[in-house]
Design a protein around this motif. Sequence first.
Motif, PDB file in Angstrom:
ATOM      1  N   TRP A  88      55.964  14.048  10.886  1.00  0.00           N
ATOM      2  CA  TRP A  88      55.555  12.923  11.744  1.00  0.00           C
ATOM      3  C   TRP A  88      56.571  12.753  12.866  1.00  0.00           C
ATOM      4  O   TRP A  88      56.202  12.606  14.029  1.00  0.00           O
ATOM      5  CB  TRP A  88      55.448  11.641  10.920  1.00  0.00           C
ATOM      6  N   LEU A  89      57.855  12.766  12.508  1.00  0.00           N
ATOM      7  CA  LEU A  89      58.891  12.603  13.525  1.00  0.00           C
ATOM      8  C   LEU A  89      58.868  13.755  14.522  1.00  0.00           C
ATOM      9  O   LEU A  89      59.003  13.533  15.733  1.00  0.00           O
ATOM     10  CB  LEU A  89      60.266  12.514  12.857  1.00  0.00           C
ATOM     11  N   ALA A  90      58.658  14.971  14.039  1.00  0.00           N
ATOM     12  CA  ALA A  90      58.614  16.127  14.936  1.00  0.00           C
ATOM     13  C   ALA A  90      57.468  16.003  15.929  1.00  0.00           C
ATOM     14  O   ALA A  90      57.639  16.235  17.132  1.00  0.00           O
ATOM     15  CB  ALA A  90      58.488  17.415  14.126  1.00  0.00           C
ATOM     16  N   GLN A  91      56.283  15.626  15.439  1.00  0.00           N
ATOM     17  CA  GLN A  91      55.130  15.552  16.342  1.00  0.00           C
ATOM     18  C   GLN A  91      55.243  14.387  17.319  1.00  0.00           C
ATOM     19  O   GLN A  91      54.893  14.529  18.492  1.00  0.00           O
ATOM     20  CB  GLN A  91      53.831  15.421  15.545  1.00  0.00           C
ATOM     21  N   PHE A  92      55.727  13.240  16.844  1.00  0.00           N
ATOM     22  CA  PHE A  92      55.954  12.129  17.767  1.00  0.00           C
ATOM     23  C   PHE A  92      56.929  12.557  18.865  1.00  0.00           C
ATOM     24  O   PHE A  92      56.722  12.272  20.050  1.00  0.00           O
ATOM     25  CB  PHE A  92      56.523  10.913  17.026  1.00  0.00           C
ATOM     26  N   SER A  93      57.981  13.240  18.467  1.00  0.00           N
ATOM     27  CA  SER A  93      59.000  13.665  19.428  1.00  0.00           C
ATOM     28  C   SER A  93      58.441  14.688  20.412  1.00  0.00           C
ATOM     29  O   SER A  93      58.694  14.603  21.621  1.00  0.00           O
ATOM     30  CB  SER A  93      60.206  14.246  18.682  1.00  0.00           C
ATOM     31  N   LYS A  94      57.692  15.647  19.910  1.00  0.00           N
ATOM     32  CA  LYS A  94      57.105  16.652  20.795  1.00  0.00           C
ATOM     33  C   LYS A  94      56.181  16.003  21.822  1.00  0.00           C
ATOM     34  O   LYS A  94      56.212  16.331  23.010  1.00  0.00           O
ATOM     35  CB  LYS A  94      56.331  17.696  19.985  1.00  0.00           C
ATOM     36  N   GLN A  95      55.375  15.050  21.364  1.00  0.00           N
ATOM     37  CA  GLN A  95      54.443  14.393  22.274  1.00  0.00           C
ATOM     38  C   GLN A  95      55.179  13.587  23.331  1.00  0.00           C
ATOM     39  O   GLN A  95      54.764  13.532  24.498  1.00  0.00           O
ATOM     40  CB  GLN A  95      53.498  13.492  21.486  1.00  0.00           C
ATOM     41  N   ILE A  96      56.272  12.957  22.946  1.00  0.00           N
ATOM     42  CA  ILE A  96      57.077  12.192  23.904  1.00  0.00           C
ATOM     43  C   ILE A  96      57.654  13.118  24.969  1.00  0.00           C
ATOM     44  O   ILE A  96      57.626  12.801  26.167  1.00  0.00           O
ATOM     45  CB  ILE A  96      58.202  11.435  23.165  1.00  0.00           C
ATOM     46  N   PHE A  97      58.150  14.263  24.574  1.00  0.00           N
ATOM     47  CA  PHE A  97      58.709  15.207  25.547  1.00  0.00           C
ATOM     48  C   PHE A  97      57.611  15.839  26.412  1.00  0.00           C
ATOM     49  O   PHE A  97      57.838  16.163  27.580  1.00  0.00           O
ATOM     50  CB  PHE A  97      59.533  16.276  24.849  1.00  0.00           C
ATOM     51  N   GLN A  98      56.411  16.001  25.856  1.00  0.00           N
ATOM     52  CA  GLN A  98      55.324  16.575  26.642  1.00  0.00           C
ATOM     53  C   GLN A  98      54.746  15.579  27.642  1.00  0.00           C
ATOM     54  O   GLN A  98      54.147  15.980  28.635  1.00  0.00           O
ATOM     55  CB  GLN A  98      54.215  17.063  25.703  1.00  0.00           C
ATOM     56  N   SER A  99      54.936  14.296  27.388  1.00  0.00           N
ATOM     57  CA  SER A  99      54.405  13.274  28.277  1.00  0.00           C
ATOM     58  C   SER A  99      55.079  13.353  29.652  1.00  0.00           C
ATOM     59  O   SER A  99      56.290  13.216  29.773  1.00  0.00           O
ATOM     60  CB  SER A  99      54.639  11.888  27.662  1.00  0.00           C
ATOM     61  N   GLY A 100      54.266  13.612  30.672  1.00  0.00           N
ATOM     62  CA  GLY A 100      54.794  13.715  32.027  1.00  0.00           C
ATOM     63  C   GLY A 100      55.565  14.985  32.300  1.00  0.00           C
ATOM     64  O   GLY A 100      56.288  15.076  33.312  1.00  0.00           O
ATOM     65  N   PHE A 101      55.422  15.982  31.417  1.00  0.00           N
ATOM     66  CA  PHE A 101      56.164  17.233  31.573  1.00  0.00           C
ATOM     67  C   PHE A 101      55.214  18.398  31.320  1.00  0.00           C
ATOM     68  O   PHE A 101      54.091  18.204  30.831  1.00  0.00           O
ATOM     69  CB  PHE A 101      57.339  17.261  30.583  1.00  0.00           C
ATOM     70  N   VAL A 102      55.643  19.596  31.637  1.00  0.00           N
ATOM     71  CA  VAL A 102      54.811  20.787  31.425  1.00  0.00           C
ATOM     72  C   VAL A 102      54.805  21.130  29.939  1.00  0.00           C
ATOM     73  O   VAL A 102      55.840  21.455  29.358  1.00  0.00           O
ATOM     74  CB  VAL A 102      55.362  21.986  32.235  1.00  0.00           C
ATOM     75  N   TRP A 103      53.617  21.035  29.315  1.00  0.00           N
ATOM     76  CA  TRP A 103      53.506  21.237  27.871  1.00  0.00           C
ATOM     77  C   TRP A 103      53.997  22.627  27.461  1.00  0.00           C
ATOM     78  O   TRP A 103      54.616  22.786  26.417  1.00  0.00           O
ATOM     79  CB  TRP A 103      52.050  21.037  27.436  1.00  0.00           C
ATOM     80  N   ARG A 104      53.703  23.623  28.277  1.00  0.00           N
ATOM     81  CA  ARG A 104      54.077  25.005  27.952  1.00  0.00           C
ATOM     82  C   ARG A 104      55.591  25.143  27.792  1.00  0.00           C
ATOM     83  O   ARG A 104      56.075  25.839  26.896  1.00  0.00           O
ATOM     84  CB  ARG A 104      53.557  25.943  29.041  1.00  0.00           C
ATOM     85  N   VAL A 105      56.339  24.470  28.641  1.00  0.00           N
ATOM     86  CA  VAL A 105      57.797  24.536  28.581  1.00  0.00           C
ATOM     87  C   VAL A 105      58.306  23.898  27.289  1.00  0.00           C
ATOM     88  O   VAL A 105      59.216  24.416  26.633  1.00  0.00           O
ATOM     89  CB  VAL A 105      58.429  23.844  29.803  1.00  0.00           C
ATOM     90  N   VAL A 106      57.694  22.758  26.915  1.00  0.00           N
ATOM     91  CA  VAL A 106      58.088  22.088  25.675  1.00  0.00           C
ATOM     92  C   VAL A 106      57.813  22.997  24.476  1.00  0.00           C
ATOM     93  O   VAL A 106      58.640  23.118  23.566  1.00  0.00           O
ATOM     94  CB  VAL A 106      57.354  20.742  25.512  1.00  0.00           C
ATOM     95  N   GLU A 107      56.652  23.652  24.485  1.00  0.00           N
ATOM     96  CA  GLU A 107      56.311  24.572  23.393  1.00  0.00           C
ATOM     97  C   GLU A 107      57.334  25.707  23.285  1.00  0.00           C
ATOM     98  O   GLU A 107      57.760  26.081  22.188  1.00  0.00           O
ATOM     99  CB  GLU A 107      54.914  25.157  23.605  1.00  0.00           C
ATOM    100  N   GLN A 108      57.739  26.254  24.432  1.00  0.00           N
ATOM    101  CA  GLN A 108      58.713  27.346  24.440  1.00  0.00           C
ATOM    102  C   GLN A 108      60.067  26.893  23.914  1.00  0.00           C
ATOM    103  O   GLN A 108      60.783  27.648  23.255  1.00  0.00           O
ATOM    104  CB  GLN A 108      58.856  27.899  25.865  1.00  0.00           C
ATOM    105  N   LYS A 109      60.412  25.665  24.203  1.00  0.00           N
ATOM    106  CA  LYS A 109      61.710  25.117  23.801  1.00  0.00           C
ATOM    107  C   LYS A 109      61.701  24.585  22.365  1.00  0.00           C
ATOM    108  O   LYS A 109      62.782  24.311  21.814  1.00  0.00           O
ATOM    109  CB  LYS A 109      62.100  23.971  24.748  1.00  0.00           C
ATOM    110  N   TRP A 110      60.527  24.412  21.775  1.00  0.00           N
ATOM    111  CA  TRP A 110      60.451  23.651  20.533  1.00  0.00           C
ATOM    112  C   TRP A 110      61.263  24.249  19.379  1.00  0.00           C
ATOM    113  O   TRP A 110      61.861  23.485  18.602  1.00  0.00           O
ATOM    114  CB  TRP A 110      59.001  23.411  20.118  1.00  0.00           C
TER     115      TRP A 110
END
Length: 237
Positions: free
Chosen positions: A50-72
């Motif tokens: 739950w914490l991981a997904q909440f955090s991922k969504q927060i970082f993806q908000s207003g940012f390029v999702w692909r970059v967040v996925e690469q960094k995850w």
Amino acid sequence: MSSETLKNLESFEDIIARAAERKGGRSIVMAMAGANEPKIDVSKIPDDRWLAQFSKQIFQSGFVWRVVEQKWPGFEDTFFNFDIEKMLMMHDEMWEQKCKDERIIRNGKKVMTIKDNAQMIYEVAADHGSFGRFVAKWPKDDVIGLWNYLKKHGARLGGNTGPYALRFLGVDTFLISRDNEAYFRAYKLIDGGINTKKSQSTIQACFNHWQAETGLSFNALSRILSFSVGDNVVGIR
């Protein structure tokens, strides 16, 4: 929302028919909507996910999702796979170091939401056994109430951030996308701000009504509704 308004609400079969005309057929619409996707027992999802997904969504908000996925993977390593107790045991100096770690996206304000949301999950789990059990027991006809809980008690989980995270984890939730908001306005079901109590109560009532009519999940209803309006016409043929 009055019972008279609900009585005159557009049949969801008509909405499906309109979506099918736009997307190339009913079977295509149902497949795209995930109408037959298996249900997930969210009560068994570990607190760290739950914490991981909440955090991922927060970082993806207003940012390029692909970059967040690469960094995850770097996020998972940096934050000990989002182990709740480890998050809460870290002292301020360690958090400062994490904010500067090159393996992650170095946005200090967003990084600190990990700590805040870990605290929320920890407190909920202490009362309910786990965060997943808390979500699983939440009334199914009050999805927006769960959104508002996350917004009030969590960090940066308002807007569509919390709802998207819930959907990715398998919680049955609709979304108030631009297309769906446009539908509710075009049919004069709402006329105020999308986040007002009146608008949200009306939207919840409509989805509850459509679910009772069709037996479809909120997830599928929400996607089909978006297929039926807006510029999103081309389907899979």
